[in-house]
Design a protein around this motif. Structure first.
Motif, PDB file in Angstrom:
ATOM      1  N   ASN A 158      -4.229   8.952  -2.103  1.00 53.46           N
ATOM      2  CA  ASN A 158      -4.913   7.810  -1.744  1.00 53.46           C
ATOM      3  C   ASN A 158      -4.230   6.647  -2.239  1.00 53.46           C
ATOM      4  OD1 ASN A 158      -6.574   5.892  -1.062  1.00 53.46           O
ATOM      5  ND2 ASN A 158      -8.543   6.760  -2.132  1.00 53.46           N
ATOM      6  N   ASP A 159      -3.628   5.873  -1.348  1.00 55.33           N
ATOM      7  CA  ASP A 159      -2.715   4.597  -1.477  1.00 55.33           C
ATOM      8  C   ASP A 159      -3.668   3.603  -1.353  1.00 55.33           C
ATOM      9  OD1 ASP A 159      -0.166   5.573  -1.598  1.00 55.33           O
ATOM     10  OD2 ASP A 159      -0.103   5.630   0.618  1.00 55.33           O
ATOM     11  N   TYR A 160      -5.150   3.721  -1.376  1.00 54.82           N
ATOM     12  CA  TYR A 160      -6.014   2.673  -1.385  1.00 54.82           C
ATOM     13  C   TYR A 160      -6.919   2.579  -2.640  1.00 54.82           C
ATOM     14  CZ  TYR A 160      -5.536   1.479   3.426  1.00 54.82           C
ATOM     15  OH  TYR A 160      -4.957   1.169   4.601  1.00 54.82           O
ATOM     16  N   ALA A 161      -6.688   3.487  -3.490  1.00 57.14           N
ATOM     17  CA  ALA A 161      -7.382   3.640  -4.860  1.00 57.14           C
ATOM     18  C   ALA A 161      -6.808   2.345  -5.662  1.00 57.14           C
ATOM     19  CB  ALA A 161      -6.995   5.020  -5.538  1.00 57.14           C
ATOM     20  N   ASP A 162      -7.900   1.742  -6.031  1.00 57.35           N
ATOM     21  CA  ASP A 162      -7.856   0.665  -6.839  1.00 57.35           C
ATOM     22  C   ASP A 162      -7.089  -0.484  -6.304  1.00 57.35           C
ATOM     23  OD1 ASP A 162      -9.258   1.919  -9.048  1.00 57.35           O
ATOM     24  OD2 ASP A 162      -7.251   2.996  -9.632  1.00 57.35           O
ATOM     25  N   GLN A 163      -7.116  -0.730  -5.034  1.00 61.89           N
ATOM     26  CA  GLN A 163      -6.650  -1.732  -4.178  1.00 61.89           C
ATOM     27  C   GLN A 163      -7.563  -2.575  -3.651  1.00 61.89           C
ATOM     28  OE1 GLN A 163      -3.257  -2.570  -4.000  1.00 61.89           O
ATOM     29  NE2 GLN A 163      -2.717  -0.710  -5.238  1.00 61.89           N
ATOM     30  N   ASP A 164      -7.737  -3.977  -4.068  1.00 60.86           N
ATOM     31  CA  ASP A 164      -8.207  -4.845  -3.152  1.00 60.86           C
ATOM     32  C   ASP A 164      -7.787  -5.452  -2.215  1.00 60.86           C
ATOM     33  OD1 ASP A 164     -10.323  -6.488  -2.125  1.00 60.86           O
ATOM     34  OD2 ASP A 164     -10.026  -7.824  -4.015  1.00 60.86           O
ATOM     35  N   ILE A 165      -7.773  -5.230  -1.029  1.00 67.45           N
ATOM     36  CA  ILE A 165      -6.997  -5.567   0.179  1.00 67.45           C
ATOM     37  C   ILE A 165      -7.839  -6.600   1.280  1.00 67.45           C
ATOM     38  CG2 ILE A 165      -5.380  -3.666   0.199  1.00 67.45           C
ATOM     39  CD1 ILE A 165      -6.758  -2.822   2.861  1.00 67.45           C
ATOM     40  N   GLY A 184      -9.074  -9.356   3.373  1.00 61.64           N
ATOM     41  CA  GLY A 184      -8.446 -10.389   3.607  1.00 61.64           C
ATOM     42  C   GLY A 184      -6.905 -10.747   3.718  1.00 61.64           C
ATOM     43  N   LYS A 185      -6.288  -9.409   3.198  1.00 57.78           N
ATOM     44  CA  LYS A 185      -4.710  -9.715   2.888  1.00 57.78           C
ATOM     45  C   LYS A 185      -4.231  -8.990   3.959  1.00 57.78           C
ATOM     46  CE  LYS A 185      -5.111  -9.177  -1.994  1.00 57.78           C
ATOM     47  NZ  LYS A 185      -4.783  -8.401  -3.401  1.00 57.78           N
ATOM     48  N   VAL A 186      -2.833  -9.497   4.088  1.00 60.55           N
ATOM     49  CA  VAL A 186      -1.977  -8.974   5.021  1.00 60.55           C
ATOM     50  C   VAL A 186      -1.535  -7.701   4.128  1.00 60.55           C
ATOM     51  CG1 VAL A 186       0.471  -9.087   6.291  1.00 60.55           C
ATOM     52  CG2 VAL A 186      -1.566 -10.707   6.335  1.00 60.55           C
ATOM     53  N   VAL A 187      -1.306  -6.648   4.602  1.00 65.05           N
ATOM     54  CA  VAL A 187      -0.837  -5.492   4.001  1.00 65.05           C
ATOM     55  C   VAL A 187       0.294  -4.847   4.599  1.00 65.05           C
ATOM     56  CG1 VAL A 187      -3.103  -4.665   3.182  1.00 65.05           C
ATOM     57  CG2 VAL A 187      -2.138  -3.746   5.263  1.00 65.05           C
ATOM     58  N   VAL A 188       1.292  -4.641   3.685  1.00 71.68           N
ATOM     59  CA  VAL A 188       2.747  -3.867   3.695  1.00 71.68           C
ATOM     60  C   VAL A 188       2.638  -2.575   3.433  1.00 71.68           C
ATOM     61  CG1 VAL A 188       5.253  -4.159   3.211  1.00 71.68           C
ATOM     62  CG2 VAL A 188       3.585  -6.177   3.393  1.00 71.68           C
ATOM     63  N   PHE A 189       3.146  -1.584   4.301  1.00 72.42           N
ATOM     64  CA  PHE A 189       3.460  -0.058   4.019  1.00 72.42           C
ATOM     65  C   PHE A 189       4.516   0.507   4.680  1.00 72.42           C
ATOM     66  CE2 PHE A 189       0.070  -0.529   7.463  1.00 72.42           C
ATOM     67  CZ  PHE A 189       0.819   0.200   8.187  1.00 72.42           C
ATOM     68  N   PHE A 190       4.964   1.501   4.143  1.00 73.04           N
ATOM     69  CA  PHE A 190       6.108   2.402   4.635  1.00 73.04           C
ATOM     70  C   PHE A 190       5.682   3.182   6.059  1.00 73.04           C
ATOM     71  CE2 PHE A 190       7.207   2.754  -0.077  1.00 73.04           C
ATOM     72  CZ  PHE A 190       8.313   1.905   0.021  1.00 73.04           C
ATOM     73  N   LYS A 191       6.623   3.313   6.682  1.00 77.65           N
ATOM     74  CA  LYS A 191       6.399   4.126   7.924  1.00 77.65           C
ATOM     75  C   LYS A 191       6.408   5.756   7.586  1.00 77.65           C
ATOM     76  CE  LYS A 191       8.299   3.617  12.053  1.00 77.65           C
ATOM     77  NZ  LYS A 191       7.213   3.176  12.722  1.00 77.65           N
ATOM     78  N   GLY A 192       5.888   6.373   8.243  1.00 79.79           N
ATOM     79  CA  GLY A 192       5.531   7.633   7.944  1.00 79.79           C
ATOM     80  C   GLY A 192       4.733   8.220   6.817  1.00 79.79           C
ATOM     81  N   LEU A 242       0.776  -1.062   0.063  1.00 76.44           N
ATOM     82  CA  LEU A 242       0.089  -0.069   0.079  1.00 76.44           C
ATOM     83  C   LEU A 242       0.801   1.287  -0.121  1.00 76.44           C
ATOM     84  CD1 LEU A 242      -2.988  -0.681   2.451  1.00 76.44           C
ATOM     85  CD2 LEU A 242      -3.030  -0.490   0.098  1.00 76.44           C
ATOM     86  N   GLY A 243       2.124   1.094  -0.311  1.00 76.70           N
ATOM     87  CA  GLY A 243       2.621   2.327  -0.508  1.00 76.70           C
ATOM     88  C   GLY A 243       3.088   2.923   1.056  1.00 76.70           C
ATOM     89  N   TYR A 244       2.373   4.166   1.352  1.00 76.95           N
ATOM     90  CA  TYR A 244       2.461   4.669   2.596  1.00 76.95           C
ATOM     91  C   TYR A 244       1.206   4.169   3.585  1.00 76.95           C
ATOM     92  CZ  TYR A 244       6.863   7.181   1.931  1.00 76.95           C
ATOM     93  OH  TYR A 244       7.933   7.639   1.599  1.00 76.95           O
ATOM     94  N   GLY A 245       0.292   3.619   2.905  1.00 77.98           N
ATOM     95  CA  GLY A 245      -0.956   3.365   3.556  1.00 77.98           C
ATOM     96  C   GLY A 245      -1.798   4.613   3.944  1.00 77.98           C
ATOM     97  N   LEU A 246      -1.819   5.403   3.146  1.00 78.95           N
ATOM     98  CA  LEU A 246      -2.740   6.531   3.500  1.00 78.95           C
ATOM     99  C   LEU A 246      -3.786   6.918   2.611  1.00 78.95           C
ATOM    100  CD1 LEU A 246       0.245   8.974   4.388  1.00 78.95           C
ATOM    101  CD2 LEU A 246      -1.006   7.905   5.889  1.00 78.95           C
TER     102      LEU A 246
END
Length: 86
Positions: A33-40, A42-50, A23-27
């Motif tokens: 919007n890092d969530y745009a066009d993302q189907d998460i 039931g998934k484990v998500v990984v994102f950068f800090k900050g 998710l990039g930064y998960g914001l």
């Protein structure tokens, strides 16, 4: 796990049983919007800090030297769970 990335708020055993999403930064905000066009779901998500910074070193979302409160780990985890992440 534990060396290059660290799980937040979940049982580490779930990581092996779930698919992952990045998710990039998960914001999520009006102008970013890092969530745009993302189907998460039931998934484990990984994102950068900050949060991302501009070339001049200021924070992209707040436009200042003060980080956006939405970029805290707690708020990112809350948002990921609201969006259905495992």
């Amino acid at each position: 796990m534990g060396e290059h990335f660290f799980p937040y708020g979940t049982n580490a055993a779930n990581f092996k049983e779930s698919s992952t999403g990045f998710l990039g930064y998960g914001l999520e905000q009006a102008n970013y919007n890092d969530y745009a066009d993302q189907d998460i779901k039931g998934k484990v998500v990984v994102f950068f800090k900050g949060e991302p910074r501009k070339a001049d070193g200021t924070y992209l979302l707040s436009g200042s030297n003060t980080p956006n409160p939405n970029a805290s780990d707690v708020n990112k985890l809350r948002l990921a769970r609201e969006r259905g992440a495992a």
